[in-house]
Design an enzyme around this catalytic site. Sequence first.
Site, PDB file in Angstrom:
ATOM      1  N   HIS A 153       0.832  -1.207   0.000  1.00 20.89           N
ATOM      2  CA  HIS A 153       0.000   0.000   0.000  1.00 20.89           C
ATOM      3  C   HIS A 153       0.862   1.251   0.000  1.00 20.89           C
ATOM      4  O   HIS A 153       1.869   1.306   0.707  1.00 20.89           O
ATOM      5  CB  HIS A 153      -0.909   0.015   1.227  1.00 20.89           C
ATOM      6  CG  HIS A 153      -1.869   1.160   1.252  1.00 20.89           C
ATOM      7  ND1 HIS A 153      -1.527   2.393   1.746  1.00 20.89           N
ATOM      8  CD2 HIS A 153      -3.150   1.265   0.833  1.00 20.89           C
ATOM      9  CE1 HIS A 153      -2.564   3.213   1.643  1.00 20.89           C
ATOM     10  NE2 HIS A 153      -3.553   2.558   1.095  1.00 20.89           N
ATOM     11  N   ARG A 255       0.565  18.104  -6.330  1.00 20.98           N
ATOM     12  CA  ARG A 255       0.268  16.657  -6.389  1.00 20.98           C
ATOM     13  C   ARG A 255       0.786  16.034  -5.097  1.00 20.98           C
ATOM     14  O   ARG A 255       1.990  15.880  -4.902  1.00 20.98           O
ATOM     15  CB  ARG A 255       0.959  16.022  -7.604  1.00 20.98           C
ATOM     16  CG  ARG A 255       0.796  14.488  -7.669  1.00 20.98           C
ATOM     17  CD  ARG A 255      -0.658  14.108  -7.861  1.00 20.98           C
ATOM     18  NE  ARG A 255      -0.850  12.671  -8.033  1.00 20.98           N
ATOM     19  CZ  ARG A 255      -1.417  11.879  -7.134  1.00 20.98           C
ATOM     20  NH1 ARG A 255      -1.802  12.369  -5.960  1.00 20.98           N
ATOM     21  NH2 ARG A 255      -1.604  10.601  -7.376  1.00 20.98           N
ATOM     22  N   TYR A 456       2.498   4.632 -11.829  1.00 18.56           N
ATOM     23  CA  TYR A 456       3.353   5.390 -12.737  1.00 18.56           C
ATOM     24  C   TYR A 456       4.013   4.477 -13.775  1.00 18.56           C
ATOM     25  O   TYR A 456       5.210   4.511 -14.011  1.00 18.56           O
ATOM     26  CB  TYR A 456       4.387   6.188 -11.951  1.00 18.56           C
ATOM     27  CG  TYR A 456       3.746   7.217 -11.052  1.00 18.56           C
ATOM     28  CD1 TYR A 456       3.095   8.318 -11.599  1.00 18.56           C
ATOM     29  CD2 TYR A 456       3.754   7.080  -9.674  1.00 18.56           C
ATOM     30  CE1 TYR A 456       2.472   9.244 -10.793  1.00 18.56           C
ATOM     31  CE2 TYR A 456       3.124   8.010  -8.853  1.00 18.56           C
ATOM     32  CZ  TYR A 456       2.485   9.084  -9.426  1.00 18.56           C
ATOM     33  OH  TYR A 456       1.853  10.004  -8.628  1.00 18.56           O
TER      34      TYR A 456
END
Length: 749
Positions: A153, A255, A456
Amino acid sequence: MVTRSLGRLAANILRRITQCNTAEPTVHRACGLRPRHLHTSAQRRAPADATARSTVPKPSTTRSRQIRNARAVPVSFLIGGSLLASIVALSQYRPPDNPDLNNTLPTPSTDSRDPSLPRYRLADIRKHDASSSEPWVTFEDKVYNITDWVAAHPGGDVILRAAGAGIEPYWDIFTIHKAPHVREILEQYLIGYIDQADLDADGRPPAEAVEDPFVNDPDRDSRLITHTAKPRNAEPPNEELDRTFLTPNELFYIRHHMWVPAVDEAKANEHALTVELPDGETRRYTLEELKTRFPTHKVTAVLQCSGNRRNDMTRHAGKTNGLQWGVGAISNAEWEGVRLSDVLADAGLQVADATAPTQKALSAPPSNNKADANALHVQFTGLEAYGASIPLVKALDPRGDVLLAFGMNGKPLPKDHGFPLRAVVPGHVAARSVKWLSKIVISDEESTSQWQRRDYKAFGPNEGANPDWDRARSIQEMPVTSAITGVWVGDCVRKGRVPWMAVKGIDEDNAQAPSPSRIVDMAAVEKKVGFTPKSSANTSPEPAQQQQQQQQQSHCSEKTPAEPIALQGYAYSGGGRAIARVDVSLDGGRTWDQAELVDDCTPAEGQAGCFGNKSWAWKRWRYTGHLPVLSPLPSGQTPLAHSGGSDCDDEEGRRSSQSKKHCTTLIVKATDDAYNTQPESHRGIYNVRGNLATAWHRVKICPKCTDNGDGKGVVWSTGETYGCGFKKEAKEVRDAMLRQGAGPAAAGK
């Protein structure tokens, strides 16, 4: 005698069966039973002494006796007891005198949940907190063993805040988790239900209050468009995005994956950075030491999220998981700091000469006992647990300009952008420029964080919702992209609404401004382009106005004149590749022209130009021309629902005289100096994560014909503007996908 003995035996059997058939977890453990779904990978790999570390209470002597009896039930039932004895025993059976057990046994008639899953008391769940070897969480009335999830996680330790209790209060804070794909991941760790005795009338456990970790986050500029508040993810509106070459700190896109770490500004120079080499040797540097011991460098560089323009891919190709960014998840700044290569050399890192044969395919070290830089990675870790990595060769490249930055646009780093120290990796996806940097490790593998291994990355259009993460390469250098950020048409151009155009004659009657030319300041003009909110006012004309508009219809020509148009935007390519050309089409791609590239890096009076060994900054572009003559849309075709004008000069007294829409699609695409260019469609580069949405940027405009207010005719102006970063045109996109044969399933995504 025998009958009485068999009756007692049957009664004992049934008592054990009744106790072992309950779903209450402590009884399961007492009976020596383990539901098959409880055999998690964590339990399979548990060491031999796991029992000693278990948080499950050790069975009492009575329970131990029950275990032995329960294991004997099947054999005893087969070798003794008649049906009649069993019936008699059942009629005489009473539950054991155990108040705790009696209170936890669920009543089948009121508990309709899956009977194959066990029930857990909240008291037992709380024992599986952050200190437990097997942390659990609850969601609604379900229980999840997140032992394996913690390692994968994002943030790892962060999710342990919820261990032993409900995860809802944290998801109410981290609203980004309220997504179907997150629920699907959590469901993989389901182990049972909360016991009905611990549920309220609504079938949920009592609500719990938790500490909000975002309470100390900094204030943000009100102009930013917020996608999620906690953690904050926001982008500047189009009209602010590329107004200046260097994005102001307060408008630089944000972000975050978690909260902003609290750092005492008065003690910022004491902030420590640890550097660990491949042999395990470590070196510690304070921020003060970095500033005083190493040369300071500046680099002008873009940071861009891999999800920039994800909303464009969603609407033109299919459903994507992630923040639905417009065109503003990109910003440009001047960074100041020390070179990472200088710090690594000082820490004692030694690698083989770059010209020496590499050892990438061999397990043995080079003959000179120096590491092969091609096989190593630089792992970055931030104070809030975020982690990512880049190849070591990028860090050591003398032209790579990788910084440990402590300054941004001539000021200390803002809290939102990494104060007091961050990595800046020019030309690479911004996810590798780790903020609030606290640790660097030189390793033979990439960062093990979720963001490096399970995020990503990009996949083929066919790979679906569950791609092979291990097979895909992590995103590093960014591909070429561009976007339109401003559109002005007709009277908007003629009357000086374009911020970068000098317009003559508009101040001739102004005694305070005798100059025949000026540049209009968009900050003083009501917002009409980009993310313009729909007005809540009732704009329906009165009957008299409707009659007047009908009388004015004759003023609007069936076709639009060739009105002037001005466009602006940005273009960028990763890896230090410069933008060579920006192509613009005003008719949906049938004809093309080239935009003017703004020279922001040539030193001007009082300016220093750009810093860095390569082209790390974006290239702003501007375009002026004339729209093609537009005919109204065919009868019955209404792809665009009116949602408020984006006109540049919707002045009081002006009324639309237009009954039919005249629309065209504007397109921009960029090419870099290696002749890489943008793909035409998002369909060919679609991936479920919506990463690298770099297809041609399309913006549809429908110029507006209005009464000029003096009884002498009409004028044309910008009108409605649709596209990523502007108004949504979801209905139009869906209709187009259906017309192109995408099918209703794809169109509904």
